[in-house]
Design a protein around this motif. Structure first.
Motif, PDB file in Angstrom:
ATOM      1  N   TYR A 135     -22.325 -26.294  24.488  1.00 51.46           N
ATOM      2  CA  TYR A 135     -23.114 -27.062  23.529  1.00 51.46           C
ATOM      3  C   TYR A 135     -22.338 -27.262  22.224  1.00 51.46           C
ATOM      4  CZ  TYR A 135     -27.205 -28.446  20.831  1.00 51.46           C
ATOM      5  OH  TYR A 135     -28.105 -29.135  20.062  1.00 51.46           O
ATOM      6  N   GLY A 136     -22.341 -28.501  21.759  1.00 52.83           N
ATOM      7  CA  GLY A 136     -21.655 -28.794  20.506  1.00 52.83           C
ATOM      8  C   GLY A 136     -20.228 -29.260  20.711  1.00 52.83           C
ATOM      9  N   HIS A 184     -22.383 -32.735  27.693  1.00 51.10           N
ATOM     10  CA  HIS A 184     -23.218 -33.933  27.713  1.00 51.10           C
ATOM     11  C   HIS A 184     -24.685 -33.588  27.972  1.00 51.10           C
ATOM     12  CE1 HIS A 184     -19.685 -36.308  27.426  1.00 51.10           C
ATOM     13  NE2 HIS A 184     -19.202 -35.886  28.561  1.00 51.10           N
ATOM     14  N   CYS A 185     -25.052 -32.352  27.695  1.00 53.04           N
ATOM     15  CA  CYS A 185     -26.440 -31.971  27.927  1.00 53.04           C
ATOM     16  C   CYS A 185     -27.319 -32.665  26.878  1.00 53.04           C
ATOM     17  CB  CYS A 185     -26.606 -30.465  27.795  1.00 53.04           C
ATOM     18  SG  CYS A 185     -25.562 -29.547  28.925  1.00 53.04           S
ATOM     19  N   SER A 186     -28.358 -33.330  27.331  1.00 49.18           N
ATOM     20  CA  SER A 186     -29.245 -33.980  26.370  1.00 49.18           C
ATOM     21  C   SER A 186     -30.110 -32.926  25.691  1.00 49.18           C
ATOM     22  CB  SER A 186     -30.122 -35.008  27.074  1.00 49.18           C
ATOM     23  OG  SER A 186     -31.104 -34.353  27.826  1.00 49.18           O
ATOM     24  N   ASP A 187     -30.650 -33.282  24.547  1.00 45.53           N
ATOM     25  CA  ASP A 187     -31.460 -32.319  23.801  1.00 45.53           C
ATOM     26  C   ASP A 187     -32.625 -31.798  24.635  1.00 45.53           C
ATOM     27  OD1 ASP A 187     -29.752 -32.726  21.777  1.00 45.53           O
ATOM     28  OD2 ASP A 187     -31.137 -33.742  20.427  1.00 45.53           O
ATOM     29  N   ASN A 226     -25.402 -17.630  16.699  1.00 50.55           N
ATOM     30  CA  ASN A 226     -24.414 -18.368  17.482  1.00 50.55           C
ATOM     31  C   ASN A 226     -23.068 -17.667  17.396  1.00 50.55           C
ATOM     32  OD1 ASN A 226     -25.752 -20.608  18.528  1.00 50.55           O
ATOM     33  ND2 ASN A 226     -25.713 -21.642  16.552  1.00 50.55           N
ATOM     34  N   ASP A 277     -31.309 -24.829  15.347  1.00 50.11           N
ATOM     35  CA  ASP A 277     -30.911 -25.829  16.349  1.00 50.11           C
ATOM     36  C   ASP A 277     -32.116 -26.666  16.767  1.00 50.11           C
ATOM     37  OD1 ASP A 277     -28.302 -25.295  16.499  1.00 50.11           O
ATOM     38  OD2 ASP A 277     -28.310 -24.353  18.479  1.00 50.11           O
ATOM     39  N   GLN A 305     -18.987 -18.410  18.009  1.00 52.37           N
ATOM     40  CA  GLN A 305     -17.981 -19.419  18.313  1.00 52.37           C
ATOM     41  C   GLN A 305     -16.754 -18.720  18.883  1.00 52.37           C
ATOM     42  OE1 GLN A 305     -19.974 -20.584  15.752  1.00 52.37           O
ATOM     43  NE2 GLN A 305     -20.399 -22.490  16.797  1.00 52.37           N
TER      44      GLN A 305
END
Lengths: 392, 517
Positions: free
Chosen positions: B361-362, B367-370, B393, B510, B395
């Motif tokens: 994500y990010g 390409h995951c939709s919300d 989160n 988020d 990183q």
């Protein structure tokens, strides 16, 4: 009456063109139902096989079942005989003669915003911006309720309080993709769900082209936000071009996989979308495009425009780079830690941990400064937790 | 008259005294064991016959009745063998005991092999404790369990490895001599350190601050990050900064591990806080405890330590929901046909998950939709998410970005801070039952211990406006701010504490930024 029309629309071998021809000849769908073989083949465009089939399948059982299902799920039917049937569809023989819808009565016209399911952050941004722009101007926002761009389009429109229509590749009562179940409910209550397939028909890629055609036929304007090489959205745009609609595509990076289709469309001479104003403008060459176009066309004027721009932007920049001054809208003085954070974020977005590396000695002060900056709206969180300076 | 030998059984985490009564009666040769023993108890009769024979004694060829009193509680385990054998030898008058009084104040534990050797058994620690509380003076255990048994002070523990040695000792033919192996010298409590240290975690300074907060205030924590960004690495090191266990806590943990048969290093108390990381396809019963004998599950094995649920979104919904009640109560009661046991389970929950189905994500490749992302995150129900005070989160760290001298904080350093904050909390909550740390404060206690001035209220108000936090997070932020203040020894919650606390819920941030209806 609608029962007989329903029966006619459910016949396998008879498409919209044939239905419309039959309706021209007979006074009502009931007459078609009751017509015998000789009468049917007299209609221009109705062959022997079709006529025989119609006579053979003279039973209202299936149509009654569909109608019952429609009533149960509060699905309404719109036919080309109804007053509300859009003028745009009348002009197109291939447009479905019978539509199912759920929600408010479908408004004719509008702008189609479509794009790939696997979209980029850029595509999402463009789609949301365009959708809310249209919503604010009460223009119907049309899309296909698919994942990705389509979903964002509907959502952004609903959030901006606009009217949105979703054209489905299955029955009006189906949800596809499953994660959109809540979105579907929202559209059903504030907008309209439209389909040319009887309720209960599962969504299937084989049905998407006819859905795309209907969308293109319904709208006045089409905007292709993002499309890969073989995107279904590309098909919608192609239908739009073939039907003579106003079609635009969003230019994208030449390296982006999601922009291959849009860029190819631009190459074919489709107008490039640069500004939401283009969506509502009557002519393609209106205000929105001119503003940006003049920069290129009148290359000689670059100097003047450039200077003008700078002046325009000056107050904005000043408020951001003022140094240890007053924050906009607050009476608070910015601390040295806060200034350093702003400075670090000037050129790139960083994660909280990357920022923290610069404040090894006093992490609590760092966190405090970060919160204060965020509360004041100077920072922005990107998906996944990266932090960047807020735009505008 | 029947012979009576003292032995023990386990109920939950505690042992209790069992009197093994043996009586021989004229009649057809047979062995009957009564007193609600399970299969392992019943099978003792076969072991007895063989091992007595092998040890050079005779198995009486008359009717033998063995009773495990109290006879109304179900018992299991093979450790009754030794007491049965001794009782039988006494009853059949193959041995004589000089001092019968001695027998009444001695307890026996041990499984017999067919060769007459005494083998190790599980649950020795709680049973020796039971011996002490029953007022016994001496307890005889398998030699292999000797070290474990000696953890209990105030009772003489004798270890034997052969049946005939025990007989020789009881009939005063031989003195008890303990020959410790050289390498088994009683270690002075130095348990093996796992070697995990936060020094190895570099470039995640902001996260570290919240980990310290979690450890100091007993806050549950959820880490969200792409695959390979170090979630497990961080979680594994959390026990190293938790305060050292008190002797009482150590004993609790050691008892649980003794019952579960997991006491590998059986010569000392468990001194390090447990770290349990069950795999995400673990069954509900293996998490909560269960089975025919209602044995402890992972949450009990994590008692006084850390329960780490990696890929928490992949756990079955049912298993996760099971954790809700025990997390509130700090104990779990497991009822089965055979028994009902209550086990302690006071643990710190640390969970990790991917941010979205693809995990990145990010990043540009995600390409995951919300809607998809949200659907994935909703696999963790509201009540469980509600118990996570901190959601951060993570990183992935790019080592090339780090300055050369970059070094993490050592666990010892961090632990010191944690201990300090815990000491503050101990004195704050002294006399309040059920509350040990800030995370456990009730709304009323929050009001009492966490007064907020106007400036802080103003920050809270602004943050809620901008970050779109839900109302029920209000108390969480105050609790976190309380811990942050405690870490620096501040009596008052300061602006900076509240400001830092407000950054602790990334998932919710988020959510607010997502384009969903």
């Amino acid at each position: 009456m609608s029962l007989h029309f329903l029966w006619l629309s459910l016949q396998k071998r008879i498409g919209p063109v044939a239905i419309k021809k039959l309706l021209e000849h007979f006074s009502s769908p009931r007459d078609i139902y009751e017509a015998d073989y000789e009468e049917l083949i007299r209609v221009k465009g109705i062959g022997k096989t079709t006529a025989a089939l119609l006579v053979k399948s003279r039973s209202l059982q299936e149509a009654a079942a569909v109608l019952e299902r429609c009533q149960k799920h509060n699905i309404k039917i719109l036919t080309c005989l109804d007053a509300g049937y859009p003028e745009a569809l009348h002009k197109i023989p291939r447009a479905p003669a019978l539509l199912y819808y759920s929600g408010t009565f479908p408004r004719s016209g509008g702008v189609v915003l479509v794009g790939s399911r696997k979209c980029s952050v850029y595509g999402k941004k463009v789609a949301c911006e365009a959708a809310s722009y249209l919503a604010e101007r009460d223009v119907p926002v049309i899309s296909g309720m698919a994942a990705g761009i389509d979903g964002y389009v509907h959502t952004a429109c609903l959030k901006a309080g606009g009217y949105t229509m979703a054209f489905l590749g299955g029955g009006v009562d189906t949800v596809y993709p499953s994660e959109h179940w809540q979105l579907r409910e929202e559209i059903a209550s504030a907008g309209t769900l439209v389909s040319c397939f009887p309720p209960g028909t599962p969504a299937h890629p084989g049905r998407f082209p006819s859905r795309n055609f209907l969308m293109a036929a319904w709208a006045d304007t089409l905007l292709l936000v993002e499309a890969g090489k073989q995107s279904g959205a590309l098909l919608t745009a192609n239908y739009g071009i073939a039907l003579g609609k106003k079609v635009m595509a969003v230019p994208g990076s030449i390296y982006s996989r999601q922009s291959v289709g849009t860029n190819a469309l631009l190459n074919r001479g489709v107008a490039a979308y640069c500004n939401p104003k283009q969506l509502t403008a009557n002519e393609l060459s209106l205000s929105g495009i001119e503003e940006k176009g003049s920069l290129l066309i009148n290359a000689g004027a670059e100097q003047i425009i450039g200077d003008h721009k700078k002046e325009e932007n000056l107050p904005k920049n000043a408020s951001c780079d003022q140094g240890p001054g007053l924050l906009p809208g607050t009476s608070r003085k910015r601390s040295s830690v806060e200034n350093k954070i702003l400075q670090l974020l000037e050129n790139s977005s960083l994660s909280m941990d990357q920022l923290a590396l610069h404040f090894k000695n006093d992490r609590l002060s760092f966190l405090e400064a970060l919160t204060m900056l965020e509360i004041d709206g100077l920072l922005e969180r990107l998906p996944g937790g990266m932090i960047s300076l807020a735009k505008s | 008259m029947a012979s009576i030998i003292n032995s023990f059984a386990i109920s939950g985490v505690n042992g209790y005294l069992v009197e093994v009564e043996i009586k021989t009666i004229e009649g057809k040769p047979s062995v009957t064991i009564v007193g609600l023993g399970d299969a392992s108890v019943k099978e003792a009769s076969e072991r007895l016959q063989a091992s007595l024979n092998e040890a050079g004694y005779e198995f009486p060829k008359i009717k033998v009745v063995i009773n495990l009193a109290p006879g109304n509680i179900k018992k299991s385990g093979s450790h009754f063998d030794l007491s049965m054998a001794l009782g039988l030898l006494l009853q059949s008058e193959q041995i004589t005991i000089q001092d019968p009084e001695q027998l009444h104040t001695t307890g026996f534990l041990g499984e017999l092999s067919l060769n007459g050797a005494i083998k190790a058994c599980r649950g020795v620690l709680p049973m020796v404790e039971a011996a002490r509380s029953a007022g016994l003076k001496k307890i005889i255990v398998p030699r292999e369990n000797l070290k474990e048994a000696q953890l209990v002070k105030g009772v003489d523990v004798l270890g034997f490895s052969e049946l005939h040695e025990v007989v020789a000792y009881l009939s005063s033919e031989k003195e008890y001599v303990w020959v410790p192996k050289q390498e088994q010298m009683p270690s002075s409590g130095s348990s093996e350190k796992t070697g995990d240290d936060f020094k190895d975690v570099v470039g995640q300074d902001a996260l570290m601050q919240y980990i310290v907060v979690a450890a100091a205030g007993g806050h549950n924590m959820l880490m969200i990050g792409s695959p390979g960004c170090g979630k497990s690495m961080v979680a594994r090191r959390i026990p190293s900064i938790l305060p050292t266990m008190s002797e009482e806590e150590s004993l609790e943990v050691t008892k649980i591990y003794s019952i579960a048969g997991l006491l590998q290093n059986s010569d000392s108390l468990i001194l390090e806080r447990p770290f349990r990381a069950p795999h995400h396809n673990a069954s509900t019963n293996s998490l909560a405890g269960g089975g025919t004998r209602a044995i402890p599950g992972e949450i009990t094995l994590a008692h006084n330590g850390v329960l780490f649920l990696d890929e928490i979104a992949e756990f079955s919904k049912k298993s996760l929901e099971t954790l809700r009640q025990p997390m509130e109560d700090n104990y779990i009661t497991i009822s089965r046909v055979n028994q009902t046991n209550t086990y302690p389970c006071r643990f710190m929950l640390v969970a990790a998950m991917n941010p979205c189905p693809c995990g990145y994500y990010g990043a540009s490749k995600c390409h995951c939709s919300d809607y998809k992302v949200l659907q994935y995150r909703q696999k963790i129900s509201g009540p469980i998410m509600d118990r996570m005070d901190i959601q951060k989160n993570l990183q992935p760290v790019n080592f090339l970005d780090l300055p050369d001298q970059a070094e993490g904080f050592s666990s010892a350093e961090l632990r010191e801070k944690v201990e300090l904050a815990r000491a503050v909390q101990r004195s704050r909550f002294a006399g309040i039952p059920g509350v040990n740390c800030n995370a456990q404060m009730s709304p009323a206690q929050i009001k009492e211990f966490c007064p907020l001035d106007n400036e802080i209220m103003e920050i809270l108000r602004k943050a809620y406006e901008r970050f779109h936090y839900s109302a029920r997070t209000y108390h969480k932020f105050i609790k976190l701010a309380r811990t942050l203040a405690d870490l620096e020894g501040s009596k008052q919650i300061r602006r900076r504490d509240m400001a830092a606390a407000l950054l602790a819920r990334d998932l919710e941030r988020d959510r607010a930024g997502m384009m969903v209806v």
